[in-house]
Design a protein around this motif. Structure first.
Motif, short mmCIF file in Angstrom:
data_model
loop_
_atom_site.label_atom_id
_atom_site.label_comp_id
_atom_site.label_asym_id
_atom_site.label_seq_id
_atom_site.Cartn_x
_atom_site.Cartn_y
_atom_site.Cartn_z
N ILE A 173 24.80 26.99 -18.35
CA ILE A 173 24.84 28.33 -17.72
C ILE A 173 24.11 29.40 -18.53
O ILE A 173 23.66 30.39 -17.97
N ALA A 174 24.01 29.22 -19.83
CA ALA A 174 23.35 30.24 -20.65
C ALA A 174 22.86 29.63 -21.96
O ALA A 174 23.42 28.66 -22.46
N GLN A 175 21.80 30.22 -22.48
CA GLN A 175 21.28 29.83 -23.78
C GLN A 175 20.83 31.10 -24.49
O GLN A 175 20.69 32.15 -23.87
N LEU A 196 32.11 33.90 -16.13
CA LEU A 196 31.85 33.43 -17.49
C LEU A 196 30.39 33.65 -17.86
O LEU A 196 30.07 34.12 -18.96
N THR A 197 29.50 33.33 -16.93
CA THR A 197 28.07 33.54 -17.17
C THR A 197 27.78 35.02 -17.40
O THR A 197 27.05 35.39 -18.35
N PRO A 247 19.92 33.23 -18.82
CA PRO A 247 20.29 32.10 -17.95
C PRO A 247 19.45 30.86 -18.30
O PRO A 247 18.34 30.96 -18.83
N THR A 248 20.00 29.68 -18.00
CA THR A 248 19.25 28.44 -18.19
C THR A 248 19.55 27.50 -17.04
O THR A 248 20.39 27.79 -16.19
N ASP A 259 36.64 23.30 -20.96
CA ASP A 259 35.96 23.90 -19.80
C ASP A 259 34.55 24.38 -20.14
O ASP A 259 33.70 24.50 -19.26
N LEU A 260 34.33 24.67 -21.42
CA LEU A 260 33.06 25.24 -21.86
C LEU A 260 32.69 24.63 -23.21
O LEU A 260 33.54 24.53 -24.09
#
Length: 287
Positions: free
Chosen positions: A107-109, A240-241, A268-269, A84-85
């Motif tokens: 979703i994120a970096q 999750l984010t 966020p990305t 899922d991730l």
């Protein structure tokens, strides 16, 4: 009571009982996670463990980390929804985006990934510039690595060097730490890798910088990110984010996780951030 009325009552009771059972025994939910194997399996597992516990706490569901054997397996795992991730490099995100038909959603970096860099290292005092690599044995990481292959190759091509034509031998170590080991052992005269792994090795005194040194550092580019499949429920994606973005160095547990991830914080990305990576891959003939 009339038989018809009795049947209605029984049906109503049965329905209520089924609802109670469903409420008492909700379906088990598991968030399945993987990461590209850009370092040794033991290092990846060490880095993942506290983060998986954090996600379990924040999401209220079981989180399972599953290692994969190579970069392609990580891409396939997300595209086929076996996970899922996934923690991707910029290039593997682009590959996952293509393989999934545009359903890979970053979703994120790390804040560091907004201006990531690669380094070329060498143990040969005679090598001082990229041009000096001509005729030498040079190692990249994985062929699908952004910081260990794609961006270094792109830089070389811009400098007028074609690795496949101008190097005596091109090697692929498979991981950044393995590239350092190959240079230290003299298996190759130079190697290209992720700057954060190099800096971690230097900080931990795991490499003698009087014998192995950086000869070139690339310009910054967007790199790693956490990516989900577009079919993940929006509510779960948002939770999750938030769980990733909530990590803070002001909290002892958060500090441990962020230090292991070599991150100041997560931010966020969006897909547009990786258009430059896609363009570089096409230009280098890797996509």
């Amino acid at each position: 009571m009339h038989p018809t009325s009795l049947i209605r009552v029984l049906r109503s009771c049965l329905g209520a009982a089924l609802l109670l059972c469903a409420a008492a025994a909700p379906a088990q939910q598991v968030l399945r996670v993987t990461a590209i194997p850009d370092e040794s399996p033991t290092e990846l597992a060490r880095k993942a463990a506290p983060l998986m516990k954090h996600l379990e706490t924040q999401l209220g569901m079981k989180v399972e980390y599953t290692p994969v054997t190579d970069y392609a397996a990580a891409v396939e795992a997300l595209a086929s929804r076996k996970v899922d991730l996934a923690w991707f490099g910029g290039f593997t995100f682009v590959q996952a985006q293509q393989r999934s038909g545009g359903k890979a959603v970053p979703i994120a970096q790390r804040e560091e990934d907004e201006k990531f860099r690669s380094v070329f290292i060498t143990s040969d005092p005679a090598i001082r510039t990229l041009a000096d690599l001509k005729g030498k044995d040079v190692s990249f990481g994985s062929q699908s690595s952004t910081s260990g292959h794609l961006m270094p190759r792109s830089v070389l091509l811009q400098a007028g060097l074609d690795p496949d034509r101008d190097f005596r031998r091109v090697a692929y170590s498979g991981a950044h730490d393995a590239t350092i080991a190959a240079v230290v052992a003299g298996k190759v005269q130079a190697g290209a890798l992720n700057i954060s792994v190099w800096e971690k090795f230097v900080a931990d005194k795991r490499v003698d910088t009087s014998k192995v040194f950086v000869l070139h550092t690339t310009q910054p580019y967007y790199d790693y990110n956490w990516t989900v499949h577009a079919d993940m429920p929006v509510a779960l994606r948002e939770r999750l984010t938030r769980a990733l973005l909530s990590l803070s160095r002001s909290d002892p547990a958060g500090k441990e996780i962020l230090e292991l991830q070599r991150a100041t914080r997560f931010v966020p990305t969006r897909p547009e951030n990786y258009k430059g990576i896609e363009a570089a891959a096409r230009s280098a003939g890797l996509l």
